[in-house]
Structures are given as structure tokens and as C-alpha cells.
Motif scaffolding. Structure first.
Motif, PDB file in Angstrom:
ATOM      1  N   GLN A  44       0.810 -22.825  24.338  1.00  0.00           N
ATOM      2  CA  GLN A  44       0.369 -23.751  25.486  1.00  0.00           C
ATOM      3  C   GLN A  44       0.895 -25.146  25.202  1.00  0.00           C
ATOM      4  OE1 GLN A  44      -3.962 -24.185  25.660  1.00  0.00           O
ATOM      5  NE2 GLN A  44      -3.841 -24.086  27.760  1.00  0.00           N
ATOM      6  N   GLU A  58       0.757 -25.607  21.368  1.00  0.00           N
ATOM      7  CA  GLU A  58      -0.087 -24.882  20.494  1.00  0.00           C
ATOM      8  C   GLU A  58       0.297 -23.462  20.413  1.00  0.00           C
ATOM      9  OE1 GLU A  58      -4.100 -25.515  20.943  1.00  0.00           O
ATOM     10  OE2 GLU A  58      -4.543 -24.141  19.064  1.00  0.00           O
ATOM     11  N   ALA A  61      -2.493 -16.861  18.857  1.00  0.00           N
ATOM     12  CA  ALA A  61      -2.388 -15.468  18.578  1.00  0.00           C
ATOM     13  C   ALA A  61      -2.826 -14.521  19.808  1.00  0.00           C
ATOM     14  CB  ALA A  61      -2.821 -15.001  17.315  1.00  0.00           C
ATOM     15  N   ARG A  62      -2.154 -13.409  19.952  1.00  0.00           N
ATOM     16  CA  ARG A  62      -2.569 -12.270  20.966  1.00  0.00           C
ATOM     17  C   ARG A  62      -2.230 -11.012  20.177  1.00  0.00           C
ATOM     18  NH1 ARG A  62      -4.416 -16.222  22.533  1.00  0.00           N
ATOM     19  NH2 ARG A  62      -4.300 -17.351  24.703  1.00  0.00           N
ATOM     20  N   PRO A  73      -8.255 -13.335  20.687  1.00  0.00           N
ATOM     21  CA  PRO A  73      -8.463 -13.783  19.292  1.00  0.00           C
ATOM     22  C   PRO A  73      -9.865 -14.113  18.720  1.00  0.00           C
ATOM     23  CG  PRO A  73      -7.327 -15.649  20.429  1.00  0.00           C
ATOM     24  CD  PRO A  73      -7.365 -14.325  21.485  1.00  0.00           C
ATOM     25  N   ASP A  74     -10.910 -14.574  19.616  1.00  0.00           N
ATOM     26  CA  ASP A  74     -12.100 -14.657  19.311  1.00  0.00           C
ATOM     27  C   ASP A  74     -12.612 -13.342  18.809  1.00  0.00           C
ATOM     28  OD1 ASP A  74     -12.178 -17.378  19.942  1.00  0.00           O
ATOM     29  OD2 ASP A  74     -12.936 -17.201  21.784  1.00  0.00           O
ATOM     30  N   ILE A  86      -7.032 -12.538   6.826  1.00  0.00           N
ATOM     31  CA  ILE A  86      -6.895 -13.844   7.630  1.00  0.00           C
ATOM     32  C   ILE A  86      -5.487 -14.679   7.167  1.00  0.00           C
ATOM     33  CG2 ILE A  86      -8.512 -15.365   6.523  1.00  0.00           C
ATOM     34  CD1 ILE A  86      -7.441 -15.291  10.288  1.00  0.00           C
ATOM     35  N   LEU A  89      -2.320 -13.187   8.310  1.00  0.00           N
ATOM     36  CA  LEU A  89      -2.278 -13.098   9.587  1.00  0.00           C
ATOM     37  C   LEU A  89      -1.620 -14.660   9.821  1.00  0.00           C
ATOM     38  CD1 LEU A  89      -4.380 -11.921  12.557  1.00  0.00           C
ATOM     39  CD2 LEU A  89      -3.617 -14.146  12.612  1.00  0.00           C
ATOM     40  N   ASP A  90      -2.426 -15.669   9.517  1.00  0.00           N
ATOM     41  CA  ASP A  90      -2.046 -17.106   9.477  1.00  0.00           C
ATOM     42  C   ASP A  90      -0.684 -17.193   8.867  1.00  0.00           C
ATOM     43  OD1 ASP A  90      -4.299 -17.842  10.845  1.00  0.00           O
ATOM     44  OD2 ASP A  90      -5.333 -18.528   9.279  1.00  0.00           O
ATOM     45  N   ASP A 191      -9.507 -29.811  14.737  1.00  0.00           N
ATOM     46  CA  ASP A 191      -9.862 -28.623  15.899  1.00  0.00           C
ATOM     47  C   ASP A 191     -11.101 -28.899  16.408  1.00  0.00           C
ATOM     48  OD1 ASP A 191      -9.370 -27.252  17.865  1.00  0.00           O
ATOM     49  OD2 ASP A 191      -8.325 -25.614  16.687  1.00  0.00           O
ATOM     50  N   ASP A 192     -11.376 -28.767  17.753  1.00  0.00           N
ATOM     51  CA  ASP A 192     -13.001 -28.625  17.905  1.00  0.00           C
ATOM     52  C   ASP A 192     -14.039 -29.751  17.548  1.00  0.00           C
ATOM     53  OD1 ASP A 192     -12.123 -26.315  18.895  1.00  0.00           O
ATOM     54  OD2 ASP A 192     -13.198 -25.191  17.140  1.00  0.00           O
ATOM     55  N   LYS A 215     -13.172 -28.554  23.874  1.00  0.00           N
ATOM     56  CA  LYS A 215     -13.366 -28.262  25.466  1.00  0.00           C
ATOM     57  C   LYS A 215     -14.838 -28.409  25.870  1.00  0.00           C
ATOM     58  CE  LYS A 215     -12.152 -23.144  24.972  1.00  0.00           C
ATOM     59  NZ  LYS A 215     -11.727 -23.175  23.706  1.00  0.00           N
ATOM     60  N   VAL A 250      -8.837 -28.833  29.527  1.00  0.00           N
ATOM     61  CA  VAL A 250      -8.480 -29.630  30.972  1.00  0.00           C
ATOM     62  C   VAL A 250      -8.271 -28.584  32.066  1.00  0.00           C
ATOM     63  CG1 VAL A 250      -7.623 -31.265  32.058  1.00  0.00           C
ATOM     64  CG2 VAL A 250      -8.202 -31.726  29.704  1.00  0.00           C
ATOM     65  N   GLY A 269      -4.564 -27.521  28.682  1.00  0.00           N
ATOM     66  CA  GLY A 269      -5.770 -26.955  29.484  1.00  0.00           C
ATOM     67  C   GLY A 269      -4.756 -26.204  30.857  1.00  0.00           C
ATOM     68  N   PRO A 275      -1.852 -20.601  28.073  1.00  0.00           N
ATOM     69  CA  PRO A 275      -0.817 -20.241  27.024  1.00  0.00           C
ATOM     70  C   PRO A 275       0.221 -19.076  27.497  1.00  0.00           C
ATOM     71  CG  PRO A 275      -3.026 -20.248  26.334  1.00  0.00           C
ATOM     72  CD  PRO A 275      -3.112 -20.543  27.970  1.00  0.00           C
TER      73      PRO A 275
END
Ligand code: C2E
Ligand code: CA
Ligand code: CA
Ligand code: CA
Length: 291
Positions: A44, A58, A61-62, A73-74, A86, A89-90, A191-192, A215, A250, A269, A275
Motif C-alpha cells: 500500500q 507498506e 501479508a495475505r 491477517p487479523d 510468527i 512468517l515475519d 505503528d498504531d 486509523k 485515510v 489509505g 493494498p
């Protein structure tokens, strides 16, 4: 079709929950996903508000499961955390994102006959999400340094996005990684930012380079004075500590306008772009540069 999709997803969720209870099965599924290209990255754009240029991208992952479709991803990141998977994966994400950045730049130089500097300017960096577990893992700095070298990238080509929890817990091992990552010259983004119970005192002590305004605040910019005040305060912190501030999520021109008025320099956004797979991002970049 929507109801069918929901049904399929409900079935899938039930399936995932069942699978999550069986660690070994889940490990196998995720290993397969990593090995078989079921796992992919979407990218994205992060856009500079003043001139529309690209700040960075950014990687997100999908998981495309052949039967169940795209898993958000959530859903699978927490399961990977629980399954002890993890970090693998990372690491995969990190290697893949760096490879992609190198490929984009090579392609850019070929296509445009552009010199490498222009190719770097076209996509200034890739940001990668690193979970707390992976960030505290002592293998991370070595992996980063080997990966950058392998793809001929500079440390500034990579930004790690972490949540502030890893920096606040001195016992976690995150601070040790932080020092090494900083010595490598890799960017560090919080982040966040603004969520969670944060202490701001770490910001000037630690080598943080970027804040991502969460966000949830961006969503309320138009409707909620408190969200506007908080966003404004974050811009102020960024400006006074010379940190980039990226507003995430955004979705509307009104949000963009408020952020711009608050001195926000970079936004990300759906308003700018969703993304997207690497090839689509290439096309997106081309069409913008052609304008
Ligand atoms: P995040 O890092 O906060 O990423 C931002 C999320 O917001 C992404 O969700 C993105 O697709 C979504 N988003 C972007 N623009 C908009 C917008 O305008 N409106 C709204 N409502 N959402 C927007 P996604 O891709 O589903 O990822 C969710 C979370 O999963 C990420 O949150 C991140 O914490 C985690 N994640 C994703 N990829 C990775 C990864 O490779 N490693 C790790 N450890 N975590 C990852
Ligand atoms: Ca992120
Ligand atoms: Ca975020
Ligand atoms: Ca998040």
C-alpha cells in the motif's frame, strides 16, 4: 453471493478455530502456505500530501487459501503468534519485501532508462510489520543485515513497523534489538500510535524515526473534536522530535484536508490506494508518473 461468501467464511472461521486448537496441524498449514505461495504480500502506497509523491510502501501479508479464499491477517497473525510461528512468517515477509523492492528498482531502471538514484527515488522504502515476538528475537538484526546485502539495498530502504509495547517493556529484549537495528541504520516506525497505554518518554530516548497515527483517530477526524485534537498533538510531537508522521486509514478527501491543515506530511489509505499485489503497484506508479 454475499451470503454464500459469509457462510463460507463462517465455516472457515470455525475450521480455523478448530485448527488453531491443533498446533501441529496449524504449523503444517502455515508451513505449506509459506512454501507454496499461498502467502503473498500486498503493498500500500504512502503518499506525501504536499506534492503527491511516494513516501514509501507498506507490505501487508495475505493468505490465499485454495479452498477458503483470502484470510485476513487479523485472523492468521494472532494464530501464528499462538502457534509459535510468527517469527518464521515475519522473516519470510521481510525477505520477500526486500526482494520486491530490489526488483521494482531494477525494473524501473530498465524500463525508464533511469539511473539507480532515480529508481530509488521512485520507491523510497518498504515498510514491514514486525510482531513483538519477532522483534525481540535476537536473530532479527542478522537477518536484516544479510537480506539488505543480498539484494543490494541500503539500510534506509527498510522501515520496521512495531507497536510501542515492545519499546516500553524493558524486559522484553526489544530494546537490545532496537540498538542493533539502529546501528544498522534501518528506520523504526511506531505503528498504531496513540492507542494503548503509552508513555511518551521513550520517544526522545529511543531511535524512532516515524509515527503512524492510528486509523481509529483518522476515522473520527470529521466527527470528533477529541480525535482532531489528538491528531494535532501527534503532528506536534512529530514536528518537535523530527519524526515522520504517517496518517493511516485515510478514506476521504475531507480527512486528507484536515490532516493537511494540521501539518501532516504523509498519508496512507483507501482514498489514495488499497493494498495491492506488486504488479498492480507497478502499474499504479507508472500511471501516476505519466500524468
Ligand atoms: P496495520 O499494520 O495497522 O495495517 C493497516 C491495516 O489497515 C491494513 O489491514 C490495511 O489494509 C488497512 N487499511 C489501509 N488503508 C485503509 C483505509 O483507508 N481504511 C481502513 N479501514 N483500513 C485500511 P490488513 O492488511 O488487514 O492488516 C491488518 C493488520 O495485520 C496490520 O495492521 C498488521 O498489524 C497485521 N499484519 C499485516 N501484515 C503483517 C505481517 O507481515 N506481519 C505482521 N507481524 N503483522 C502483519
Ligand atoms: Ca503497519
Ligand atoms: Ca497501524
Ligand atoms: Ca494494527
Amino acid at each position: 453471493a454475499k451470503a454464500a461468501g459469509r457462510h463460507r467464511y463462517a465455516m472457515f472461521s470455525a475450521e480455523l478455530n478448530r485448527v488453531a486448537q491443533d498446533r501441529l496441524k496449524f504449523e503444517t498449514a502455515l508451513r505449506n502456505a509459506l512454501a507454496s505461495d499461498e502467502l503473498q504480500l500486498h503493498y500500500q502506497p504512502q503518499v506525501c500530501l504536499s506534492d503527491g509523491s511516494l513516501h514509501g510502501v507498506e507490505a501487508l501479508a495475505r493468505w490465499r487459501h485454495p479452498e477458503f479464499g483470502v484470510v485476513p491477517p487479523d485472523r492468521f497473525i494472532p494464530l501464528a503468534e499462538e502457534g509459535g510461528f510468527i517469527t518464521e512468517l515475519d522473516h519470510w515477509v521481510l525477505r520477500r519485501a526486500c526482494r520486491q523492492l530490489a526488483e521494482w528498482r531494477a525494473q524501473w531502471s530498465r524500463d525508464a532508462g533511469a539511473d539507480p538514484a532515480a529508481a530509488s527515488a521512485a520507491i523510497p522504502h518498504v515498510s514491514v510489520n514486525v510482531s513483538p515476538t519477532s522483534f525481540c528475537d535476537r536473530r532479527l538484526p542478522g537477518l536484516i543485515s544479510r537480506t539488505l546485502t543480498a539484494w543490494g539495498l541500503a539500510p534506509g530502504d527498510l522501515v520496521l513497523e512495531v507497536t510501542e509495547s515492545v519499546l516500553l517493556d524493558a524486559a522484553s529484549g526489544g530494546l537490545a534489538t532496537l540498538g542493533e537495528v539502529h546501528r544498522l541504520g534501518v528506520g523504526l516506525s511506531i505503528d498504531d500510535f496513540g492507542t494503548g497505554y503509552s508513555s511518551l518518554s521513550y520517544l526522545h530516548r529511543l531511535p524512532v524515526s516515524e509515527l503512524k497515527l492510528d486509523k481509529s483517530f483518522v476515522r473520527e477526524l470529521e466527527s470528533d473534536e477529541g480525535a482532531r485534537a489528538l491528531a494535532c498533538a501527534v503532528m506536534g510531537i512529530g514536528a518537535s522530535l523530527s519524526l515522520d508522521v504517517v496518517a493511516e486509514g485515510v478514506e476521504t478527501d475531507a480527512q486528507r484536508t484536515i490532516l493537511l491543515a494540521q501539518g501532516c506530511e504523509v498519508a496512507q489509505g483507501y482514498f489514495f490506494a488499497r493494498p495491492m499485489p506488486a504488479a498492480e503497484l507497478t502499474a499504479w506508479l507508472r500511471s501516476r508518473l505519466a500524468q
